[in-house]
Design a protein around this motif. Structure first.
Motif, PDB file in Angstrom:
ATOM      1  N   GLU A   1       0.836  -1.207   0.000  1.00  0.00           N
ATOM      2  CA  GLU A   1       0.000   0.000   0.000  1.00  0.00           C
ATOM      3  C   GLU A   1       0.870   1.256   0.000  1.00  0.00           C
ATOM      4  N   ILE A   2       1.949   1.259   0.753  1.00  0.00           N
ATOM      5  CA  ILE A   2       2.867   2.405   0.797  1.00  0.00           C
ATOM      6  C   ILE A   2       3.491   2.644  -0.572  1.00  0.00           C
ATOM      7  N   THR A   3       3.806   1.552  -1.268  1.00  0.00           N
ATOM      8  CA  THR A   3       4.467   1.645  -2.575  1.00  0.00           C
ATOM      9  C   THR A   3       3.479   1.908  -3.699  1.00  0.00           C
ATOM     10  N   GLY A   4       2.199   1.616  -3.462  1.00  0.00           N
ATOM     11  CA  GLY A   4       1.184   1.858  -4.484  1.00  0.00           C
ATOM     12  C   GLY A   4       1.078   0.759  -5.514  1.00  0.00           C
ATOM     13  N   VAL A   5       1.449  -0.485  -5.130  1.00  0.00           N
ATOM     14  CA  VAL A   5       1.355  -1.627  -6.046  1.00  0.00           C
ATOM     15  C   VAL A   5       0.728  -2.794  -5.301  1.00  0.00           C
ATOM     16  N   THR A   6       0.457  -3.871  -6.016  1.00  0.00           N
ATOM     17  CA  THR A   6      -0.062  -5.071  -5.367  1.00  0.00           C
ATOM     18  C   THR A   6       1.080  -5.779  -4.626  1.00  0.00           C
ATOM     19  N   PRO A   7       0.757  -6.602  -3.619  1.00  0.00           N
ATOM     20  CA  PRO A   7       1.813  -7.340  -2.915  1.00  0.00           C
ATOM     21  C   PRO A   7       2.685  -8.177  -3.844  1.00  0.00           C
ATOM     22  N   GLN A   8       2.067  -8.829  -4.813  1.00  0.00           N
ATOM     23  CA  GLN A   8       2.833  -9.661  -5.741  1.00  0.00           C
ATOM     24  C   GLN A   8       3.796  -8.812  -6.575  1.00  0.00           C
ATOM     25  N   HIS A   9       3.286  -7.662  -7.051  1.00  0.00           N
ATOM     26  CA  HIS A   9       4.135  -6.795  -7.865  1.00  0.00           C
ATOM     27  C   HIS A   9       5.259  -6.193  -7.026  1.00  0.00           C
ATOM     28  N   LEU A  10       4.968  -5.901  -5.762  1.00  0.00           N
ATOM     29  CA  LEU A  10       6.011  -5.377  -4.877  1.00  0.00           C
ATOM     30  C   LEU A  10       7.161  -6.374  -4.750  1.00  0.00           C
ATOM     31  N   CYS A  11       6.820  -7.643  -4.568  1.00  0.00           N
ATOM     32  CA  CYS A  11       7.863  -8.669  -4.454  1.00  0.00           C
ATOM     33  C   CYS A  11       8.724  -8.719  -5.707  1.00  0.00           C
ATOM     34  N   THR A  12       8.085  -8.607  -6.875  1.00  0.00           N
ATOM     35  CA  THR A  12       8.811  -8.653  -8.147  1.00  0.00           C
ATOM     36  C   THR A  12       9.710  -7.432  -8.315  1.00  0.00           C
ATOM     37  N   VAL A  13       9.137  -6.245  -8.072  1.00  0.00           N
ATOM     38  CA  VAL A  13       9.891  -5.003  -8.246  1.00  0.00           C
ATOM     39  C   VAL A  13      11.037  -4.914  -7.237  1.00  0.00           C
ATOM     40  N   PHE A  14      10.771  -5.308  -6.000  1.00  0.00           N
ATOM     41  CA  PHE A  14      11.803  -5.227  -4.957  1.00  0.00           C
ATOM     42  C   PHE A  14      12.989  -6.119  -5.294  1.00  0.00           C
ATOM     43  N   LYS A  15      12.706  -7.340  -5.723  1.00  0.00           N
ATOM     44  CA  LYS A  15      13.789  -8.284  -6.068  1.00  0.00           C
ATOM     45  C   LYS A  15      14.569  -7.772  -7.272  1.00  0.00           C
ATOM     46  N   LYS A  16      13.871  -7.213  -8.252  1.00  0.00           N
ATOM     47  CA  LYS A  16      14.535  -6.687  -9.449  1.00  0.00           C
ATOM     48  C   LYS A  16      15.435  -5.509  -9.095  1.00  0.00           C
ATOM     49  N   THR A  17      14.982  -4.668  -8.160  1.00  0.00           N
ATOM     50  CA  THR A  17      15.712  -3.452  -7.814  1.00  0.00           C
ATOM     51  C   THR A  17      16.884  -3.711  -6.885  1.00  0.00           C
ATOM     52  N   THR A  18      16.676  -4.557  -5.875  1.00  0.00           N
ATOM     53  CA  THR A  18      17.695  -4.739  -4.832  1.00  0.00           C
ATOM     54  C   THR A  18      18.453  -6.054  -4.935  1.00  0.00           C
TER      55      THR A  18
END
Length: 277
Positions: free
Chosen positions: A193-210
């Motif tokens: 919610e803080i990031t403005g994406v779905t939980p699944q998309h957050l996991c994908t974006v976070f792993k891709k970024t970090t």
């Protein structure tokens, strides 16, 4: 239109990266290479073109570029009255490992460029070096090519607004939230919610970024904070430090600590306090 073809010496070929050809404001002609060529970065300035490679067709327009890998068959041509590009051709012993391992690039194709000006400035820098006098052109160009490749990693992506820099900026509110709330339970739903994406998309974006999973990152922040408490409060019990840094179970805290630091919290405290005496 500008173009410079450097004289490549044997010592240049031993460099990790070396320049073969560079041009700017080039009205791109039709190119067909059934056997491929060297590494190429071709960035669109104006107009549109098409790239055919590895069974795919890409439309290349302003704000986009082509990255072509060595030895990959390809064809590209203008589909507008003129197609203006800046480009470099390069090679070197470290190009392939950098692109495949560091950049994660496995094939030729089209990329969206978040900051075209940054990459274009590197191409201009290469032209300036080639126009200058001196005996260190090869080394200077090698340095600029490496810098350009790191920019490609940071500022480009195969989808619009998915570059590493863009994703990192998108995640900044979450990094701040984790840093301020590491001692509390952190749920994927709240973080999404803080990031403005779905939980699944957050996991994908976070792993891709970090390059790590979101809860691995949280644990690393918590362990970092625990190390500070271990040294600032020599008498504080391990279970209390575990609680203060967001771990409900002291045994789990010790397991995570040892996995990350290769020693237990107690061993870390004793070793560091001994060093500081």
């Amino acid at each position: 239109m500008k173009r410079r073809i450097p004289i490549i010496t044997e010592s240049d070929r031993l460099l990790p990266y070396y320049l073969v050809d560079v041009g700017s404001s080039w009205n791109q002609e039709h190119i067909v290479r059934p056997d491929g060529y060297l590494y190429q970065w071709i960035q669109c300035i104006e107009g549109e073109g098409e790239l055919l490679t590895e069974g795919k067709t890409y439309r290349i327009k302003e704000g986009m570029a082509m990255l072509l890998l060595k030895g990959t068959p390809h064809e590209y041509y203008a589909i507008s009255p003129s197609w203006i590009v800046d480009w470099i051709v390069f090679d070197g012993q470290q190009v392939e490992p950098f692109l495949r391992q560091t950049a994660g690039t496995q094939s030729s194709g089209a990329l969206y460029v978040l900051r075209p000006d940054i990459l274009l400035s590197k191409i201009q820098h290469l032209l300036d070096i080639q126009q200058s006098e001196g005996n260190l052109k090869g080394i200077q160009c090698s340095s600029v090519i490496y810098s350009l490749l790191t920019d490609i990693v940071q500022y480009t992506s195969i989808h619009p607004n998915h570059s590493a820099i863009h994703l990192n900026n998108k995640l900044k509110p979450l990094f701040d939230y984790i840093d301020q709330n590491f001692s509390r339970p952190l749920t994927l739903e709240v973080m999404a919610e803080i990031t403005g994406v779905t939980p699944q998309h957050l996991c994908t974006v976070f792993k891709k970024t970090t390059n790590v999973r979101v809860f691995q990152y949280i644990n690393s922040v918590r362990i970092k904070k625990s190390k500070e408490l271990l040294l600032q409060n020599p008498q504080m019990q391990i279970k209390e430090i575990a609680y203060l840094t967001g771990f409900e179970d002291a045994n789990y805290f010790c397991t995570v600590f040892k996995n990350l630091e290769q020693i237990s919290p107690n061993q870390f405290r004793k070793l560091q306090l001994k060093i500081r005496k």
